[in-house]
Design an enzyme around this catalytic site. Structure first.
Site, PDB file in Angstrom:
ATOM      1  N   ASP A   1       6.870  11.732  23.662  1.00 31.28           N
ATOM      2  CA  ASP A   1       5.995  11.106  22.684  1.00 31.28           C
ATOM      3  C   ASP A   1       4.627  11.766  22.798  1.00 31.28           C
ATOM      4  O   ASP A   1       3.834  11.453  23.678  1.00 31.28           O
ATOM      5  CB  ASP A   1       5.906   9.594  22.936  1.00 31.28           C
ATOM      6  CG  ASP A   1       5.018   8.905  21.904  1.00 31.28           C
ATOM      7  OD1 ASP A   1       4.393   9.613  21.092  1.00 31.28           O
ATOM      8  OD2 ASP A   1       4.960   7.658  21.927  1.00 31.28           O
TER       9      ASP A   1
ATOM     10  N   TYR B   1       3.092   3.439  25.602  1.00 31.50           N
ATOM     11  CA  TYR B   1       3.127   2.788  24.292  1.00 31.50           C
ATOM     12  C   TYR B   1       3.775   3.727  23.288  1.00 31.50           C
ATOM     13  O   TYR B   1       3.392   4.891  23.186  1.00 31.50           O
ATOM     14  CB  TYR B   1       1.707   2.443  23.836  1.00 31.50           C
ATOM     15  CG  TYR B   1       1.626   1.772  22.484  1.00 31.50           C
ATOM     16  CD1 TYR B   1       2.133   0.484  22.304  1.00 31.50           C
ATOM     17  CD2 TYR B   1       1.051   2.418  21.394  1.00 31.50           C
ATOM     18  CE1 TYR B   1       2.059  -0.144  21.063  1.00 31.50           C
ATOM     19  CE2 TYR B   1       0.979   1.791  20.151  1.00 31.50           C
ATOM     20  CZ  TYR B   1       1.474   0.523  19.992  1.00 31.50           C
ATOM     21  OH  TYR B   1       1.405  -0.097  18.771  1.00 31.50           O
TER      22      TYR B   1
ATOM     23  N   LYS C   1      -1.513  10.926  15.002  1.00 24.31           N
ATOM     24  CA  LYS C   1      -2.955  11.010  15.248  1.00 24.31           C
ATOM     25  C   LYS C   1      -3.595  12.306  14.722  1.00 24.31           C
ATOM     26  O   LYS C   1      -3.846  12.392  13.531  1.00 24.31           O
ATOM     27  CB  LYS C   1      -3.227  10.735  16.723  1.00 24.31           C
ATOM     28  CG  LYS C   1      -2.801   9.293  17.043  1.00 24.31           C
ATOM     29  CD  LYS C   1      -3.264   8.733  18.354  1.00 24.31           C
ATOM     30  CE  LYS C   1      -3.005   7.236  18.368  1.00 24.31           C
ATOM     31  NZ  LYS C   1      -2.085   6.774  19.389  1.00 24.31           N
TER      32      LYS C   1
HETATM   33  C1  LIG Z   1      -0.907   5.776  19.005  1.00 29.49           C
HETATM   34  C2  LIG Z   1       0.405   5.999  19.614  1.00 29.49           C
HETATM   35  C3  LIG Z   1       1.597   5.613  18.987  1.00 29.49           C
HETATM   36  C4  LIG Z   1       1.616   4.805  17.728  1.00 29.49           C
HETATM   37  O1  LIG Z   1       1.038   5.452  16.632  1.00 29.49           O
HETATM   38  P1  LIG Z   1       0.578   4.591  15.364  1.00 29.49           P
HETATM   39  O2  LIG Z   1       0.147   5.630  14.383  1.00 29.49           O
HETATM   40  O3  LIG Z   1      -0.523   3.705  15.844  1.00 29.49           O
HETATM   41  O4  LIG Z   1       1.766   3.822  14.908  1.00 29.49           O
HETATM   42  C5  LIG Z   1       2.796   5.977  19.562  1.00 29.49           C
HETATM   43  N1  LIG Z   1       2.831   6.660  20.714  1.00 29.49           N
HETATM   44  C6  LIG Z   1       1.711   7.031  21.367  1.00 29.49           C
HETATM   45  C7  LIG Z   1       1.812   7.804  22.631  1.00 29.49           C
HETATM   46  C8  LIG Z   1       0.471   6.698  20.851  1.00 29.49           C
HETATM   47  O5  LIG Z   1      -0.643   7.026  21.519  1.00 29.49           O
END
Ligand SMILES: *Cc1c(COP(=O)(O)O)cnc(C)c1O
Length: 430
Positions: free
Chosen positions: A238, A143, A266
């Site tokens: 990511d 994601y 995060k």
């Molecule tokens: C949570 C997450 C996102 C998206 O972050 P948001 O602050 O919810 O937009 C993107 N990449 C990874 C790996 C994530 O865990």
């Protein structure tokens, strides 16, 4: 244990907000039942509006690595907020947070944004801008936020809803998005051979936390880097979830492999909305206002969010990680042992600060295998644990996040509840 007030609030919320929530996975769709409304959080605990307390493993989906409402983070936010919430102009806290980030994560510069989604959009635009190419390769079950072209076989909430491709995304928007199964280097090699000329980037969660928890097999990430560089594409890690969590320098130092660009989020905001991306100096020159790749944000780098992130990072010492690893390991091995004792087959992959529970007989290496785990058992387990005061992520495809505030006591409480819960679900399944 009553959930009546939560149920009443959920009714009200459903009339005013789609599904009663502002982010889909919160609605409990994949575990059934009514979501809880919380009023307070402290350390490892959450309190719901019916007065029930829970040991929390959601941790606001990752940011709360110190535990909730750490006094030093709250004080930093309060002091900073009193001097103004946002200037729309530079402030010193941006520099201080950038210094803390670049001290830990191997990147020469950083651009702050307001979410992980934005970080990915920025990083991939930059990759396309500097390579002059269009295509990206992503992995099913990873994601990367909710941008149109990234909602292709995405994980997390998009998985739970069994609808990996969102409505409202024109086909043309995803024509440049190529998808491969996680850990499948052959498939990537095939895609690179076929589309390499127009390939801007390979984007990957170096440790995949949005389909439960899937670890990269030996050689997978190294292989991606090699394949990307063969055709002049960039490797993008990511690390929105893994950054500052699996180790001091995130997954890239934990695994010992350097990507070209990195995204963060995060933990970076310590509970306030912050994302970031960055990499080597040569890419810095391409980004507006230094270069021609545009990206902006009204509230980006605002002092309050910077203060929350800075206070959080300052409290994360190198010595925090062995302790976090120890706790996670105790929890993971404990869960595995208790499940076995109850004759329930589970897999409990873990890395420091993250773990997942699959009701499966085999090690999970990709999305397809994650989806073939017994989701029904997870639902039963989730509710059995909830009734015993343990709040797990309400989906089998989300990682659990123990924090530094989870002590021996909380882990013992969790394992005691798990012991009973495994027995209960076994009895129900018979
Ligand atoms: C949570 C997450 C996102 C998206 O972050 P948001 O602050 O919810 O937009 C993107 N990449 C990874 C790996 C994530 O865990």
């Amino acid at each position: 244990m009553s959930f009546q007030r939560s149920k009443n609030l959920f009714k009200k919320a459903q009339a005013l907000m789609p599904g009663g929530v502002n982010s889909p996975v919160r609605a409990f769709k994949s575990v059934g039942g009514s979501p809880l409304f919380f009023v307070q959080a402290k350390g490892a605990y959450l309190k719901d509006c019916d007065g029930n307390d829970y040991v929390d493993y959601v941790g606001s989906w990752g940011p709360m690595i110190l535990g909730h409402a750490h006094p030093k983070v709250i004080a930093a936010v309060q002091e900073t907020a009193a001097k103004g919430l946002s200037f729309g102009a530079p402030c010193e806290l941006e520099i201080k947070l950038a210094q803390e980030v670049t001290k830990r994560v191997e990147m020469d510069w950083v651009r702050m944004v307001n979410s992980g989604t934005e970080a990915l959009m920025g990083a991939l635009r930059l990759a396309r801008g500097v390579t002059g190419k269009n295509k990206i390769i992503k992995f099913s079950g990873c994601y990367h936020g909710h941008a149109d072209y990234l909602l292709v076989e995405a994980g997390s909430g998009a998985l739970t809803f069994g609808q990996p491709n969102s409505l409202g995304v024109p086909k043309e928007m995803v024509t440049h998005t190529l998808v491969a199964p996680y850990n499948d280097l052959d498939r990537v090699s095939h895609l690179v051979k076929k589309y390499g000329k127009d390939l801007a980037a390979i984007v990957v969660e170096p440790i995949a936390g949005n389909m439960g928890l899937v670890l990269p097999e030996k050689g997978f990430l190294e292989g991606l880097k090699k394949l990307a560089h063969q055709v002049g594409a960039l490797l993008v890690f990511d690390e929105v979830m893994t950054g500052f969590r699996v180790g001091w320098g995130g997954a890239q130092t934990y695994l010992g492999l350097k990507p070209d660009l990195i995204t963060l989020g995060k933990i970076l905001g310590g509970g306030l909305p912050v994302g970031a991306y960055g990499g080597k100096t040569k890419y810095k020159k391409a980004l507006s206002p230094e270069g021609g790749v545009y990206q902006a944000g009204t509230l980006s780098g605002n002092p309050v969010a910077m203060a929350a992130g800075l206070a959080t990072l300052k409290l994360l010492k190198t010595s925090s990680y062995p302790s976090l690893a120890q706790k996670t390991k105790r929890l993971a091995l404990g869960l595995k042992r208790l499940a076995e004792e109850a004759n329930v087959s589970v897999q409990v992959p873990w890395v420091p600060g993250m773990l997942a529970l699959y009701f499966s007989e085999q090690v999970v290496k990709n999305l397809k295998e994650a989806q073939s785990s017994q989701v029904e058992l997870f639902k039963l387990f989730f509710h059995a644990m909830l009734k015993k005061g343990i709040y797990l992520p309400p989906s089998p495809y989300e990682a659990w996040f123990p924090s530094l505030a989870h002590g021996e006591n909380e882990i013992a409480l969790t394992l005691r509840a798990a012991k009973l819960s495994f027995r209960e679900i076994k009895a129900k399944k018979k």
